[in-house]
Enzyme design. Structure first.
Site, mmCIF file in Angstrom:
data_model
loop_
_atom_site.group_PDB
_atom_site.id
_atom_site.type_symbol
_atom_site.label_atom_id
_atom_site.label_comp_id
_atom_site.label_asym_id
_atom_site.label_seq_id
_atom_site.Cartn_x
_atom_site.Cartn_y
_atom_site.Cartn_z
ATOM 1 N N SER A 182 -8.668 -131.771 -43.955
ATOM 2 C CA SER A 182 -8.303 -131.552 -45.357
ATOM 3 C C SER A 182 -6.931 -130.875 -45.438
ATOM 4 C CB SER A 182 -9.396 -130.730 -46.045
ATOM 5 O OG SER A 182 -9.260 -130.709 -47.431
ATOM 6 N N ARG A 252 -15.487 -123.511 -58.202
ATOM 7 C CA ARG A 252 -16.182 -123.843 -56.956
ATOM 8 C C ARG A 252 -17.109 -125.031 -57.154
ATOM 9 N NH1 ARG A 252 -16.131 -124.353 -51.593
ATOM 10 N NH2 ARG A 252 -18.115 -123.880 -50.614
ATOM 11 N N ASP A 350 -15.375 -140.806 -48.060
ATOM 12 C CA ASP A 350 -14.505 -139.747 -48.599
ATOM 13 C C ASP A 350 -13.621 -140.347 -49.693
ATOM 14 O OD1 ASP A 350 -12.761 -137.670 -49.104
ATOM 15 O OD2 ASP A 350 -12.206 -137.336 -47.008
ATOM 16 N N HIS A 383 -16.163 -136.087 -48.291
ATOM 17 C CA HIS A 383 -15.103 -135.322 -47.641
ATOM 18 C C HIS A 383 -15.650 -134.299 -46.655
ATOM 19 C CE1 HIS A 383 -11.154 -133.662 -47.113
ATOM 20 N NE2 HIS A 383 -11.482 -132.497 -47.618
ATOM 21 N N ASP A 384 -16.825 -133.760 -46.921
ATOM 22 C CA ASP A 384 -17.420 -132.765 -46.020
ATOM 23 C C ASP A 384 -17.769 -133.331 -44.651
ATOM 24 O OD1 ASP A 384 -17.245 -130.404 -47.370
ATOM 25 O OD2 ASP A 384 -19.358 -130.252 -47.912
#
Length: 408
Positions: A182, A252, A350, A383-384
């Protein structure tokens, strides 16, 4: 000044680098920033794993993402509640007893992707951070109070300048590899372009040469959630007894959901209700499991992360654009002086940093005559994945690093 470097090796298991102290170093000179200001003093928080070779040529710098810190591997001596492994499926990965683990523990240690039996791994908290490196919550020497929004706006280039200054103080003139996911991958790319003769290899994972407009938009929404909170107080909330926890919690939630994929959210939560057999006709309390999960993520995050740091770091992430900064709008021109071999890893699900961005970067590097490998891993978590798919990334990274003989 040569800062202390330590040796830590153990078995190839979870937390295999042992218990790790975060170290701190004061840079001896002011740091010139892209915005035209200079920053001094600058303190950097960092950790090291493995042994520095006699020739000082086995250094791997790992760079963290937006919400990370210097604690990349092993067990932290800080309270476990302050750990950074609080993302998607964190409890399933680690269990309660492992909350003190570094954010990339599965990748750093003996026999792992970044093998500490062979490499000296350095991880530092970013400039603008809130986990030990100088940032908006640090004391402004001109006022004796926290900077708040008087802190200068920083860029990824500024963050990398500080990393270069840190390694200078560690007596490391050149790095064998720079790696990260990232925002960490953006730093690796910046290293290759800004210091082409000082880095042998880069490994940007789930990253990009420029964030897509949709990503810029999501970052803007998150920042606006913070600045719209009355308790933000124009960024000068330190010591007032009030802080923008509500806005930070929303930021968040927004950020975290962009790190996931629709199938992964459906698979984990579906439309299951949180605490009743039927809907309760409530407006403010979570009705669905996914709502409760996001609230939990928000509550945990605001306890360990500074809202101003979120603003500054997400702004730097959005600014990053290799073609604009170095190529007069052309990516191939921007990477023309890169010397480092590049390993790009992307993930099929992603959508925030899609594989198409890595493919565009790989094409530009090849067009410029550079050595680049690209792997797209088919994985469902969004994305994680760069934090979850460690086992599948490891052989790719080991084979790539082994090409000069040091990783075998």
């Amino acid at each position: 000044m040569i800062a202390r470097v330590t040796t830590r090796t153990a078995k190839t298991v979870v937390g295999s680098v042992g218990t790790v102290d975060t170290l701190f170093l004061e840079l001896p000179k002011p740091v010139a920033l892209d915005c035209g200001r200079e920053l001094y003093p600058v303190r950097v928080a960092y950790e090291t794993y493995g042994m520095l070779s006699p020739n000082r040529d086995n250094v791997i710098l790992v760079c963290h993402a937006l919400s990370g810190d210097a604690h990349a591997a092993g067990f932290s001596t800080m309270p476990a509640a302050e750990g950074t492994r609080d993302g998607f499926r964190a409890e399933e990965r680690d269990g309660e007893q492992r909350r003190g683990l570094g954010w990339w523990d599965g990748m750093i240690g003996p026999g792992k992707a970044f093998d500490t039996d062979r490499f000296f791994v350095v991880s530092s908290n970013l400039l603008g951070g809130c986990r030990g490196t100088t940032g908006p919550s640090s004391t402004n020497p001109a006022t004796g109070k926290p900077y708040g929004t008087d802190f200068p706006v920083v860029t990824v280039s500024d963050m990398v300048r500080v990393q270069r200054a840190l390694l200078n103080e560690l007596g490391v003139p050149r790095v064998f590899a720079v790696a990260g996911g990232s925002l960490g991958g953006m730093q690796a790319l910046e290293w290759a372009v800004r210091y082409p003769e000082q880095v042998d290899t880069i490994i940007p994972i789930a990253s990009t040469h420029a964030l897509h407009p949709q990503g810029i938009a999501w970052n803007a929404i998150a920042r606006n959630a913070i600045t719209a909170d009355p308790d933000w107080q124009d960024g000068h909330y330190y010591g007032t007894g009030r802080s923008p926890t509500a806005g930070m919690g929303v930021a968040r939630m927004v950020g975290h959901i962009t790190y996931l994929s629709a199938p992964s959210v459906k698979d984990k939560f579906g439309r299951r209700l949180q605490s009743a057999d039927d809907i309760r006709y409530l407006l403010t309390e979570p009705e669905f499991e996914v709502e409760s999960y996001l609230r939990h993520q928000a509550d945990a995050f605001v306890k360990r992360f500074d809202a101003n740091t979120y603003l500054y770091t997400s702004r730097a992430l959005s600014y990053f654009d290799l073609a604009r900064q170095y190529g007069r709008g052309t990516l191939t021109h921007a990477v023309r002086n890169v010397v480092a071999r590049s390993l790009l890893i992307a993930f099929s699900s992603d959508w925030l940093y899609p594989p198409s961005g890595s493919e565009e970067l790989a094409d530009a590097l090849r067009a410029a005559g550079k050595d680049v490998d690209l792997h797209v891993i088919d994985a469902p978590y969004g994305h994680d994945c760069f934090l979850l798919e460690e086992a599948r990334q490891t052989p790719m990274i080991q084979a790539f690093l082994a090409r000069d003989g040091r990783g075998t």
